[in-house]
Motif scaffolding. Structure first.
Motif, PDB file in Angstrom:
ATOM      1  N   ILE A 177      23.212 -29.376  -8.186  1.00  0.00           N
ATOM      2  CA  ILE A 177      21.842 -29.378  -9.027  1.00  0.00           C
ATOM      3  C   ILE A 177      20.643 -29.237  -8.361  1.00  0.00           C
ATOM      4  N   PRO A 178      20.401 -30.007  -7.163  1.00  0.00           N
ATOM      5  CA  PRO A 178      19.238 -30.082  -6.605  1.00  0.00           C
ATOM      6  C   PRO A 178      18.593 -28.722  -6.426  1.00  0.00           C
ATOM      7  N   PRO A 179      18.941 -27.279  -5.961  1.00  0.00           N
ATOM      8  CA  PRO A 179      18.424 -26.417  -5.973  1.00  0.00           C
ATOM      9  C   PRO A 179      17.464 -25.865  -7.180  1.00  0.00           C
ATOM     10  N   VAL A 180      18.126 -25.934  -8.257  1.00  0.00           N
ATOM     11  CA  VAL A 180      17.465 -25.406  -9.515  1.00  0.00           C
ATOM     12  C   VAL A 180      16.372 -26.414  -9.790  1.00  0.00           C
ATOM     13  N   ILE A 181      16.543 -27.639  -9.585  1.00  0.00           N
ATOM     14  CA  ILE A 181      15.294 -28.435  -9.640  1.00  0.00           C
ATOM     15  C   ILE A 181      14.147 -28.201  -8.963  1.00  0.00           C
ATOM     16  N   ARG A 182      14.506 -28.122  -7.789  1.00  0.00           N
ATOM     17  CA  ARG A 182      13.603 -27.681  -6.402  1.00  0.00           C
ATOM     18  C   ARG A 182      12.679 -26.536  -6.842  1.00  0.00           C
ATOM     19  N   LEU A 183      13.268 -25.450  -7.229  1.00  0.00           N
ATOM     20  CA  LEU A 183      12.828 -24.152  -7.237  1.00  0.00           C
ATOM     21  C   LEU A 183      12.210 -23.749  -8.574  1.00  0.00           C
ATOM     22  N   THR A 184      12.573 -24.752  -9.648  1.00  0.00           N
ATOM     23  CA  THR A 184      12.070 -24.674 -10.766  1.00  0.00           C
ATOM     24  C   THR A 184      10.540 -25.378 -10.725  1.00  0.00           C
ATOM     25  N   ASN A 185      10.529 -26.541 -10.105  1.00  0.00           N
ATOM     26  CA  ASN A 185       9.248 -27.217  -9.906  1.00  0.00           C
ATOM     27  C   ASN A 185       8.316 -26.451  -8.886  1.00  0.00           C
ATOM     28  N   LEU A 186       8.905 -25.628  -7.884  1.00  0.00           N
ATOM     29  CA  LEU A 186       7.917 -24.902  -7.098  1.00  0.00           C
ATOM     30  C   LEU A 186       7.543 -23.771  -7.735  1.00  0.00           C
ATOM     31  N   GLY A 187       8.404 -22.772  -8.651  1.00  0.00           N
ATOM     32  CA  GLY A 187       7.986 -21.643  -9.232  1.00  0.00           C
ATOM     33  C   GLY A 187       6.938 -22.061 -10.383  1.00  0.00           C
ATOM     34  N   ILE A 188       6.996 -23.276 -11.014  1.00  0.00           N
ATOM     35  CA  ILE A 188       5.838 -23.568 -11.876  1.00  0.00           C
ATOM     36  C   ILE A 188       4.630 -23.901 -11.162  1.00  0.00           C
ATOM     37  N   ARG A 189       4.773 -24.579 -10.056  1.00  0.00           N
ATOM     38  CA  ARG A 189       3.495 -24.927  -9.272  1.00  0.00           C
ATOM     39  C   ARG A 189       2.875 -23.747  -8.668  1.00  0.00           C
ATOM     40  N   LEU A 190       3.545 -22.660  -8.490  1.00  0.00           N
ATOM     41  CA  LEU A 190       2.924 -21.597  -7.819  1.00  0.00           C
ATOM     42  C   LEU A 190       2.350 -20.438  -8.773  1.00  0.00           C
ATOM     43  N   VAL A 191       2.548 -20.967 -10.069  1.00  0.00           N
ATOM     44  CA  VAL A 191       1.763 -19.938 -11.040  1.00  0.00           C
ATOM     45  C   VAL A 191       0.172 -20.154 -10.930  1.00  0.00           C
ATOM     46  N   ASP A 192      -0.405 -18.989 -10.954  1.00  0.00           N
ATOM     47  CA  ASP A 192      -1.898 -18.918 -10.464  1.00  0.00           C
ATOM     48  C   ASP A 192      -2.712 -19.522 -11.547  1.00  0.00           C
ATOM     49  N   LYS A 193      -3.543 -20.505 -11.100  1.00  0.00           N
ATOM     50  CA  LYS A 193      -4.360 -21.335 -11.918  1.00  0.00           C
ATOM     51  C   LYS A 193      -5.384 -20.564 -12.926  1.00  0.00           C
ATOM     52  N   GLU A 194      -5.782 -19.317 -12.226  1.00  0.00           N
ATOM     53  CA  GLU A 194      -6.601 -18.565 -13.190  1.00  0.00           C
ATOM     54  C   GLU A 194      -5.884 -18.274 -14.334  1.00  0.00           C
ATOM     55  N   VAL A 195      -4.761 -17.848 -14.280  1.00  0.00           N
ATOM     56  CA  VAL A 195      -3.805 -17.384 -15.350  1.00  0.00           C
ATOM     57  C   VAL A 195      -3.932 -18.294 -16.227  1.00  0.00           C
ATOM     58  N   LEU A 196      -3.627 -19.664 -15.901  1.00  0.00           N
ATOM     59  CA  LEU A 196      -3.542 -20.704 -16.967  1.00  0.00           C
ATOM     60  C   LEU A 196      -5.056 -20.928 -17.379  1.00  0.00           C
ATOM     61  N   GLU A 197      -5.778 -20.974 -16.564  1.00  0.00           N
ATOM     62  CA  GLU A 197      -7.204 -21.233 -17.397  1.00  0.00           C
ATOM     63  C   GLU A 197      -7.592 -19.938 -18.265  1.00  0.00           C
ATOM     64  N   ALA A 198      -7.081 -18.745 -18.074  1.00  0.00           N
ATOM     65  CA  ALA A 198      -7.238 -17.703 -19.070  1.00  0.00           C
ATOM     66  C   ALA A 198      -6.531 -18.021 -20.553  1.00  0.00           C
ATOM     67  N   SER A 199      -5.508 -18.372 -20.235  1.00  0.00           N
ATOM     68  CA  SER A 199      -4.490 -18.733 -21.557  1.00  0.00           C
ATOM     69  C   SER A 199      -5.251 -19.975 -22.205  1.00  0.00           C
ATOM     70  N   THR A 200      -5.838 -20.836 -21.449  1.00  0.00           N
ATOM     71  CA  THR A 200      -6.268 -21.923 -22.242  1.00  0.00           C
ATOM     72  C   THR A 200      -7.673 -21.361 -22.791  1.00  0.00           C
ATOM     73  N   ALA A 201      -8.247 -20.666 -22.381  1.00  0.00           N
ATOM     74  CA  ALA A 201      -9.560 -19.909 -22.762  1.00  0.00           C
ATOM     75  C   ALA A 201      -9.216 -19.257 -24.134  1.00  0.00           C
ATOM     76  N   PHE A 202      -8.158 -18.549 -24.243  1.00  0.00           N
ATOM     77  CA  PHE A 202      -7.700 -17.972 -25.440  1.00  0.00           C
ATOM     78  C   PHE A 202      -7.123 -18.780 -26.471  1.00  0.00           C
ATOM     79  N   GLY A 203      -6.874 -20.207 -26.165  1.00  0.00           N
ATOM     80  CA  GLY A 203      -6.777 -21.085 -27.292  1.00  0.00           C
ATOM     81  C   GLY A 203      -5.190 -21.577 -27.123  1.00  0.00           C
ATOM     82  N   ALA A 204      -4.524 -21.238 -25.806  1.00  0.00           N
ATOM     83  CA  ALA A 204      -3.158 -21.853 -25.877  1.00  0.00           C
ATOM     84  C   ALA A 204      -3.251 -23.340 -25.684  1.00  0.00           C
ATOM     85  N   ASN A 205      -2.149 -23.753 -26.248  1.00  0.00           N
ATOM     86  CA  ASN A 205      -2.005 -25.180 -26.045  1.00  0.00           C
ATOM     87  C   ASN A 205      -0.895 -25.460 -24.806  1.00  0.00           C
ATOM     88  N   SER A 206      -0.661 -26.709 -24.791  1.00  0.00           N
ATOM     89  CA  SER A 206       0.167 -26.822 -23.512  1.00  0.00           C
ATOM     90  C   SER A 206       1.785 -26.396 -23.531  1.00  0.00           C
TER      91      SER A 206
END
Length: 297
Positions: A177-206
């Motif tokens: 199980i460790p690889p899927v936990i580590r790489l899920t964590n890594l993949g989500i942390r690598l998502v561009d912050k600007e993309v998240l800010e844009a989705s928030t600006a369009f009204g998306a919740n968490s």
């Protein structure tokens, strides 16, 4: 020049104290397993029923239908007829050399353990990506799980649940199980912050940001984690056979104890074939997912 004894000899705990600590801990765990072992075993009974049912399904289904379904699934994931043809040839040779039933048993525990690892690992990775505190707590546990020899954590599992499918399944999940936990964590942390800010600006919740933006963009990393989890689960097959898990691992273990070279070689090659097939299929699916997110066809 001579040094004092306390500088040259390591200060060890005396034998009587060390023996007392070991006996106390062993006795406490034995008492715990005797008192709560049946309750814990009953908790895993639905999972055991699912595993047994899935194994019976694979064993009772005609071989040609199983191979056909696997070929279709591999083509759907990879869009490669060469890979599908390789799946057909590999499983036909496995059956031709008399390893079909053991291979189906191995596939059942690998697929079920991978499913359990995904169900537990992906939410844990998401929680780690969402909270640095959770990451600080979980990371040392993952380090222990990845570095602890498999034989060591088989001991408490066998003492608690005995031998059989469920202890083997738990051992495989803990190991893989460790690889899927580590790489899920890594993949989500690598998502561009600007993309998240844009989705928030369009009204998306968490919730919408997580399932509409973060997980889709992190999917290549998540698939890489699933790929590694499957590979580690297959590597655990032989060790799990020592606690009663039937499959390709038992003939390999038998060949080691009785020096049957051909038996071990053939079953080892069957494990290798499964590993290569799962690896190529999951990698091809991950590449297709990445191309889709990148806008290419």
């Amino acid at each position: 020049m001579s040094f004092p004894t306390w500088l040259t000899e390591f200060p060890e705990l005396d034998r009587d104290s060390l023996l007392w600590i070991r006996r106390t801990l062993d006795s406490a765990y034995r008492d715990f397993s005797r008192q709560y072992g049946d309750t814990i075993e009953s908790f895993f009974h639905p999972l055991l029923s699912f595993l047994v049912g899935f194994e019976k399904l694979l064993l009772s289904t005609p071989w040609w239908l199983v191979i056909g379904v696997l070929a279709v699934l591999s083509f759907a994931a990879s869009r490669s007829w060469k890979l599908s043809l390789s799946v057909i040839i590999s499983f036909f040779l496995i059956g031709y050399f008399g390893m079909w039933e053991d291979t189906m048993r191995t596939m059942s525990i690998i697929l079920v353990s991978t499913f359990v690892a995904i169900v537990l690992g992906v939410p844990t990775g998401i929680a780690m990506a969402s909270s640095n505190r959770v990451q600080r707590i979980v990371t040392p546990l993952l380090d222990i799980m990845q570095t602890m020899p498999a034989f060591v954590y088989l001991i408490p599992i066998v003492m608690l649940l005995g031998i059989g499918k469920i202890p083997g399944l738990i051992a495989v999940v803990v190991y893989a199980i460790p690889p899927v936990i580590r790489l899920t964590n890594l993949g989500i942390r690598l998502v561009d912050k600007e993309v998240l800010e844009a989705s928030t600006a369009f009204g998306a919740n968490s919730f919408q940001r997580l399932f509409g933006v973060q997980i889709p963009l992190a999917m290549p990393n998540i698939m890489a984690g699933i790929n590694q989890t499957i590979m580690m689960a297959l590597a655990m097959v032989v060790i799990a056979s020592m606690i009663g898990v039937k499959g390709l691992g038992q003939p390999v273990l038998k060949s080691i104890t009785n020096q049957y070279f051909t038996l071990g070689l053939l079953n080892g090659l069957a494990i290798v074939a499964l590993a290569i097939i799962f690896d190529r299929v999951t990698q091809s699916y991950a590449k297709r997912t990445q191309q889709h997110l990148g806008g290419s066809k």
